[in-house]
Write a protein that holds these residues in place. Structure first.
Motif: not given
Length: 336
Positions: A35, A37, A40, A46, A48-50, A53, A67, A69, A275
């Motif tokens: 991913a 992105v 972050l 943040q 979106w990334s959480k 996962k 992910v 950064d 996401a």
């Protein structure tokens, strides 16, 4: 002594067993998804990334997500694509910092036969496998319409823009302008990027309040962090927020809390839908038509964003207005 026939038979059994073991290892090997992105630092990415996962396929180990950064830099993102291509990732989810520059990275992955799913922000060209995200022109219109209504259709406003050249900045600005063109008595007296940063936007708004004392009637922040920076600046000057309405977009936790307090207006952009939806579409591209989506978001938005067979070129996540009445529900959603 073992006869030649028995030796050959024994070798055949060992070879067959090795093949089965290899096939089993291949079958259980997790699918690798990168991913990329844009950055972050902001709360939305943040979230979106959480959410990415927490996709069921990541949690059960059948998918391995990394992910990357991008640090708000197109060249960094391009180099990250090179890494993923060299390491033969199975799929890439892309949240680009730059509408145009990101196209070259997508082309490199396409040449390597790696599917790329866009999410949250767009990229030029038609080489994305699919895109899962909200319509930012609509977002820009909603923001401007809310602010114009709040100031009674006339007055001076300022606009804090996103990073110049990113699709969200371009499209939200377009939506802003489509509405403002209808209201000649609304004047934009200043606009500048806040780079999606609360701290930068706080400083920017403080400068504008000094440069235009008593002359600013409203603020559009093209994301919530920017709007919250403006709110903080207005409060620090001990100015009544009712006299300078502020509108943002994204629906991050602090912004939802500010809506509950009557300090700003915002709209919910569903990071989980973007996401996890993008990951399901990526897995469909890797596994083929037999793949069934595993995220709950497809049932949540079934009427507005149907899965179909998972091969659509675009999936549009709907916006939802945050109000004092529904704020607590959305706070629970973003904090879960």
């Amino acid at each position: 002594m073992m006869s030649l026939k028995k030796i050959v038979l024994a070798l055949a059994v060992v070879t067959a067993a090795g093949s089965v073991t290899s096939a089993m290892a291949q079958a259980t090997k997790p699918i690798r998804v990168g991913a990329a992105v844009y950055g972050l630092k902001g709360e939305f990415m943040q979230m979106w990334s959480k959410a990415l996962k927490e996709h069921p396929a990541v949690k059960d180990g059948s998918v391995q997500v990394t992910v990357f950064d991008g640090n708000y830099d197109a060249l960094t993102q391009s180099n990250q694509f090179d890494t993923m291509i060299t390491q033969k990732y199975d799929a890439i989810i892309f949240v680009p910092i730059d509408l145009k520059a990101g196209a070259a990275a997508v082309a490199k992955a396409a040449a390597a036969h790696i599917p790329v799913i866009g999410s949250n922000t767009r990229v030029s060209g038609d080489q994305l496998t699919s895109y899962v995200g909200n319509d930012d022109v609509v977002a820009g219109r909603m923001e401007a319409e809310s602010l114009v209504k709040s100031i009674g259709g006339k007055g001076n406003i300022v606009i804090i823009e996103g990073p110049i050249g990113q699709s969200a900045q371009i499209e939200r600005a377009k939506g802003n302008q489509q509405v403002l063109d209808k209201y000649p008595d609304v004047k934009v007296i200043a606009r500048k990027t806040g780079n999606w940063s609360r701290a930068e936007s706080l400083s920017l708004m403080e400068n504008w309040l000094t440069a235009y004392p008593g002359k600013i009637n409203g603020v559009i922040g093209q994301n919530d962090d920017e709007a919250l920076g403006a709110v903080q600046a207005i409060k620090s000057k001990r100015i009544d927020l009712k006299t300078i309405p502020v509108v943002g977009i994204d629906g991050i936790a602090d912004a939802i809390a500010a809506v509950k307090r009557g300090e700003m207006i915002t709209y919910f952009q569903d990071s989980q839908a973007q996401a996890q939806g993008a990951l399901d579409v990526a897995l469909r591209a890797v596994k083929g038509p037999s793949y069934k989506p595993r995220s709950e978001i497809w049932s949540e938005y079934a009427g507005q964003m149907p899965w179909g067979d998972g091969s659509s070129k675009s999936y549009t996540v709907p916006w939802t207005e945050i109000t004092p009445a529904n704020a607590e529900t959305f706070l629970k959603k973003v904090k879960k």
